[in-house]
Design a protein around this motif. Structure first.
Motif, PDB file in Angstrom:
ATOM      1  N   ARG A  34      -0.134   2.837  -6.594  1.00 17.43           N
ATOM      2  CA  ARG A  34      -0.414   2.309  -5.264  1.00 17.43           C
ATOM      3  C   ARG A  34       0.775   1.535  -4.743  1.00 17.43           C
ATOM      4  NH1 ARG A  34      -4.508   0.051  -8.155  1.00 17.43           N
ATOM      5  NH2 ARG A  34      -3.661  -2.036  -7.896  1.00 17.43           N
ATOM      6  N   LEU A  35       0.916   1.580  -3.419  1.00 16.74           N
ATOM      7  CA  LEU A  35       1.817   0.643  -2.770  1.00 16.74           C
ATOM      8  C   LEU A  35       0.899  -0.337  -2.063  1.00 16.74           C
ATOM      9  CD1 LEU A  35       4.492  -0.437  -1.803  1.00 16.74           C
ATOM     10  CD2 LEU A  35       4.537   1.322  -0.055  1.00 16.74           C
ATOM     11  N   GLU A  36       0.746  -1.512  -2.637  1.00 16.12           N
ATOM     12  CA  GLU A  36      -0.133  -2.511  -2.039  1.00 16.12           C
ATOM     13  C   GLU A  36       0.649  -3.288  -1.015  1.00 16.12           C
ATOM     14  OE1 GLU A  36      -2.660  -3.724  -6.036  1.00 16.12           O
ATOM     15  OE2 GLU A  36      -1.156  -5.078  -5.206  1.00 16.12           O
ATOM     16  N   ILE A  37       0.073  -3.373   0.166  1.00 16.75           N
ATOM     17  CA  ILE A  37       0.768  -4.124   1.183  1.00 16.75           C
ATOM     18  C   ILE A  37       0.102  -5.477   1.281  1.00 16.75           C
ATOM     19  CG2 ILE A  37       1.507  -4.101   3.543  1.00 16.75           C
ATOM     20  CD1 ILE A  37       2.548  -1.876   1.608  1.00 16.75           C
ATOM     21  N   VAL A  38       0.843  -6.533   0.888  1.00 16.77           N
ATOM     22  CA  VAL A  38       0.234  -7.852   0.826  1.00 16.77           C
ATOM     23  C   VAL A  38       0.641  -8.733   1.992  1.00 16.77           C
ATOM     24  CG1 VAL A  38      -0.085  -7.789  -1.635  1.00 16.77           C
ATOM     25  CG2 VAL A  38       2.073  -8.577  -0.722  1.00 16.77           C
ATOM     26  N   GLU A  39       1.173  -8.119   3.022  1.00 17.10           N
ATOM     27  CA  GLU A  39       1.531  -8.882   4.209  1.00 17.10           C
ATOM     28  C   GLU A  39       0.251  -9.353   4.877  1.00 17.10           C
ATOM     29  OE1 GLU A  39       4.830  -8.987   5.187  1.00 17.10           O
ATOM     30  OE2 GLU A  39       4.542 -10.173   6.989  1.00 17.10           O
ATOM     31  N   ALA A  40       0.231 -10.596   5.323  1.00 10.29           N
ATOM     32  CA  ALA A  40      -0.972 -11.089   5.978  1.00 10.29           C
ATOM     33  C   ALA A  40      -1.175 -10.365   7.299  1.00 10.29           C
ATOM     34  CB  ALA A  40      -0.843 -12.589   6.210  1.00 10.29           C
ATOM     35  N   PRO A  41      -2.365  -9.881   7.573  1.00 12.49           N
ATOM     36  CA  PRO A  41      -2.615  -9.216   8.853  1.00 12.49           C
ATOM     37  C   PRO A  41      -2.602 -10.224   9.992  1.00 12.49           C
ATOM     38  CG  PRO A  41      -4.632  -9.339   7.556  1.00 12.49           C
ATOM     39  CD  PRO A  41      -3.551  -9.913   6.719  1.00 12.49           C
ATOM     40  N   ARG A  42      -2.086  -9.806  11.155  1.00  7.59           N
ATOM     41  CA  ARG A  42      -2.012 -10.722  12.288  1.00  7.59           C
ATOM     42  C   ARG A  42      -2.936 -10.343  13.443  1.00  7.59           C
ATOM     43  NH1 ARG A  42       4.086 -10.550  13.489  1.00  7.59           N
ATOM     44  NH2 ARG A  42       3.819  -8.541  12.488  1.00  7.59           N
ATOM     45  N   ILE A 429       7.154  -3.551   6.833  1.00  9.07           N
ATOM     46  CA  ILE A 429       5.823  -3.929   6.420  1.00  9.07           C
ATOM     47  C   ILE A 429       5.177  -4.923   7.379  1.00  9.07           C
ATOM     48  CG2 ILE A 429       4.537  -4.983   4.540  1.00  9.07           C
ATOM     49  CD1 ILE A 429       6.442  -3.563   2.625  1.00  9.07           C
ATOM     50  N   SER A 430       5.959  -5.822   7.991  1.00  6.80           N
ATOM     51  CA  SER A 430       5.362  -6.757   8.966  1.00  6.80           C
ATOM     52  C   SER A 430       4.672  -5.987  10.060  1.00  6.80           C
ATOM     53  CB  SER A 430       6.414  -7.609   9.653  1.00  6.80           C
ATOM     54  OG  SER A 430       7.183  -8.277   8.753  1.00  6.80           O
ATOM     55  N   CYS A 431       5.293  -4.871  10.442  1.00 12.08           N
ATOM     56  CA  CYS A 431       4.751  -4.054  11.523  1.00 12.08           C
ATOM     57  C   CYS A 431       3.440  -3.457  11.125  1.00 12.08           C
ATOM     58  CB  CYS A 431       5.667  -2.869  11.775  1.00 12.08           C
ATOM     59  SG  CYS A 431       6.886  -3.148  12.976  1.00 12.08           S
ATOM     60  N   SER A 432       3.427  -2.822   9.949  1.00 11.00           N
ATOM     61  CA  SER A 432       2.266  -2.000   9.655  1.00 11.00           C
ATOM     62  C   SER A 432       1.156  -2.781   8.993  1.00 11.00           C
ATOM     63  CB  SER A 432       2.673  -0.824   8.794  1.00 11.00           C
ATOM     64  OG  SER A 432       3.578  -1.236   7.825  1.00 11.00           O
ATOM     65  N   ALA A 433       1.324  -4.043   8.837  1.00 12.22           N
ATOM     66  CA  ALA A 433       0.205  -4.804   8.294  1.00 12.22           C
ATOM     67  C   ALA A 433      -0.708  -5.161   9.425  1.00 12.22           C
ATOM     68  CB  ALA A 433       0.700  -6.091   7.668  1.00 12.22           C
TER      69      ALA A 433
END
Lengths: 443, 248
Positions: A34-42, A429-433
């Motif tokens: 997995r590629l876990e995306i841990v960026e906080a959603p905005r 990643i900031s974008c796609s979170a």
């Protein structure tokens, strides 16, 4: 082979945003990757509700620092589409320059600061300051040059000031055109050096291959499409941009705050490699020469070569920017087109109810903004589909195939190969979170 | 004199402010010679345990963010918050106009319940911050100035002046004169009226001036007959976080 591998990279370095890589192989069999995306959603889409379409550009620009111009233009396109406003030819040319400069800026950052360290066997560009000081200086110089062009055109690159619904708040005159041209003319030797550098490092780019579908803008004219076009794919899909959902098919997966996407195949890739695969024949001759020097001919199914495709695009976008600017200089610009709309207090632009889509190529691929607008020009619904989000599914499929091909390598080598794979996609990643939290259900 | 150990961290943000730093060009190398950058995830893989100066971008929007910033603060002698997300919550604060459950379900549907989010806060609402660099994005000359103050250990206070002061000095035509609403009168100066210089209005990204200066703006609104809700909508764009409860 009964090899067991446990790759757990937290907060992957040298990518924009926060992501973790998890790969578990037990006794030679892949259990999960997995590629876990841990960026906080905005929650930008939720925040846009109730805002004026004339502010959407300013707000959505802040989705991303490196693709601020891309979001700006896609947002403006969606807004103008919703209210039926047609931008002038001059406006389109200026918007292209802005997009092209952002492509250059982003690709150069990626090639020099994010990928080159891996190809040179170091952890970052910091040690290169001593060992390869000319290379580092060149990278910083070229990047600043793109910024300086954006500063003349739009006030700044990060969150551009003068690009709005309706056009631009300031139009470059001869002095400004000359200013931008001089910066780009001076970039040419640096660009040639960049090509030489990547040619020298190219043998180190992994040649891992996996057939997948590539998606990008396509048109019937002879321009490499970036600002506008239909949606096309290597599987023969061709759709009007308003049908983007038929391609993106966003679906939520449990471990990712970034929704996944699939078109005709089980996953697809968008970005420089996709654009190259679909539109290579429309590249500037100098860019075609770079492709030839790197031995690249469509269709290239090697994801690590996305970086090489970015280099080809760097040459293309630099030359195309020069061509547009030279054309504007020859014909003169119309400064009377400058417009400051604000919140449309003066009703300088007519608005009505509508549903608009912006589909624009940005450094990492296709970016969609979709706004539903009421009769007062306020957004009632918003949807933003980010290229990196569209690529996540493809990255995971690549990871599932790659692991079996490198199972005999050491843990460090495997970890590095996976990190390099994710970096090759140049994820934003900031974008796609739409990106995920570390603690997730089921663990 | 030993070089100070400096580290860059990012929380919930667009990473635009750290990119502004990367855009210094070759001058960046001069900055890197003056300090010892020991951690900067976006461009380096190296890490460290303690910092003389920690430079923070981004807002606090999850419980994980809260833990992380408190941890970093405990290992830093001095902390700089740069960019509006860090100094005042920024655009991320627009979320606070809605209920958390509502934004989660709007974006993720059923799966919304898997995502954690708390009302956006600025860094200063969770830990003590020594220096503030406002702006969305930061204005590079201002960042360099404040960084020097921080490295020398001299306190720095943001002047209580509205953007109008700089705008007038730059001889711009006032946006109110052409019938548009501009946040200049109630926004902190320091950006050299960047946006109005380029033909657009000020959106107030640098945060509100203090009470005393705010009164002048009321006069401006009265003079041009501007309805207050035109301003409130724009105020909500960057300043909503100030309404969240502190977590210090």
């Amino acid at each position: 082979m009964s090899r067991s591998v446990n790759v757990d990279v937290k907060y992957l370095t040298r990518v924009e945003g926060h992501g973790n890589i998890v790969v578990n192989v037990k006794d030679g069999k892949l259990e999960e990757c997995r590629l876990e995306i841990v960026e906080a959603p905005r929650f930008f889409e939720a925040m846009l509700r109730g805002r004026s379409i004339f502010e959407a550009q300013h707000i959505t620009s802040r989705i991303c620092g490196i693709c601020a111009c891309g979001h700006t233009i896609s947002s403006i396109q969606a807004a103008e589409d919703a209210i039926g406003f047609t931008p002038s030819e001059q406006t389109k040319k200026l918007r292209k320059i802005l997009l092209y400069q952002e492509m250059l800026d982003s690709h150069l950052l990626h090639i020099y600061l994010l990928v080159a360290p891996d190809l040179l066997g170091v952890k970052s560009f910091v040690p290169l300051i001593d060992t390869h000081s000319n290379v580092v200086k060149r990278a910083l110089r070229m990047k600043k040059a793109c910024n300086d062009v954006c500063e003349i055109l739009a006030g700044r690159h990060i969150h551009p000031i003068s690009a709005i619904v309706g056009g631009f708040t300031k139009i470059p005159g001869e002095a400004e055109l000359d200013g931008m041209l001089n910066i780009l003319y001076e970039m040419r030797p640096d660009m040639d050096s960049t090509v030489e550098l990547l040619k020298a490092l190219a043998p180190g780019i992994p040649t891992f291959e996996r057939e997948t579908e590539y998606v990008a803008l396509v048109t019937d004219d002879d321009e490499y499409p970036t600002l506008e076009g239909d949606l096309g794919s290597t599987a023969g899909l061709r759709l009007d941009k308003k049908d983007y959902k038929k391609i993106t098919n966003e679906f939520v997966v449990p471990h990712s705050s970034a929704k996944h996407a699939k078109a005709s195949a089980k996953s697809y890739m968008t970005g420089a490699l996709a654009r190259f695969n679909l539109n290579a024949d429309k590249l500037h001759p100098k860019a075609k020469a770079v492709a030839q020097a790197l031995g690249m001919k469509p269709i290239v199914y090697m994801p690590y070569y996305n970086t090489a495709a970015q280099l080809i695009e760097c040459m293309h976008y630099m030359e195309e920017s020069i061509a547009i600017l030279e054309g504007l200089k020859e014909n003169g610009t119309d400064k009377s087109e400058a417009v400051t709309v604000g919140l449309n207090e003066l009703k300088s632009i007519e608005v009505h109810k509508g549903n608009g889509v912006g589909a624009v190529e940005v450094p990492r691929g296709l970016l969609f903004h979709n706004y539903e607008v009421d009769q007062g020009g306020k957004i009632t619904n918003a949807n933003c589909i980010i290229p990196t989000g569209q690529n996540l599914n493809n990255i995971e499929h690549d990871m599932s195939k790659l692991i079996y091909e490198i199972l005999d390598k050491s843990d460090e080598e495997i970890t590095l190969m996976f990190e390099m794979l994710v970096r090759a996609y140049d994820p934003c990643i900031s974008c796609s979170a739409h990106f995920l939290d570390v603690e997730f259900v089921g663990r | 004199m030993k070089r100070k150990k400096v580290a860059f961290f990012d929380f919930t943000c667009c990473e635009g402010c750290q990119l502004q730093v990367a855009n210094f060009g070759e001058a960046l190398l001069d900055v890197l010679e003056a300090v010892d950058v020991v951690e900067f995830r976006e461009v380096m893989s190296e890490k460290a345990d303690e910092y003389d100066v920690a430079i923070i971008e981004g807002s606090i929007t999850t419980p994980h963010d809260v833990e992380r910033i408190k941890d970093i603060r405990s290992r830093s002698k001095v902390m700089i918050a740069y960019g509006s997300c860090a100094t005042i919550g920024g655009i991320n604060g627009m979320k606070n106009s809605f209920k958390m459950d509502d934004v989660k379900s709007y974006v993720y549907g059923e799966s919304g319940k898997y995502f954690e989010t708390i009302p956006t806060m600025s860094v200063g609402q969770v830990v003590d911050v020594d220096y503030f660099v406002n702006g969305c994005p930061i204005y590079p000359p201002e960042f360099v100035k404040i960084l020097k103050y921080a490295l020398m250990g001299i306190p720095y206070t943001v002047k209580d002046e509205a953007v109008c002061v700089e705008c007038k000095a730059n001889e711009n035509e006032c946006m109110y004169e052409i019938g548009l609403t501009c946040m200049g009168p109630i926004t902190n100066a320091g950006c050299n009226s960047w946006c109005v210089n380029n033909g657009n209005i000020c959106y107030g990204c640098r945060g509100m001036v203090k009470e005393t200066t705010k009164n002048a703006s009321v006069e401006v609104l009265k003079k041009y007959d501007i309805p207050i809700d035109w301003i409130m909508g724009k105020y909500d764009m960057y300043n909503k976080s100030s309404e969240s409860e502190d977590m210090k």
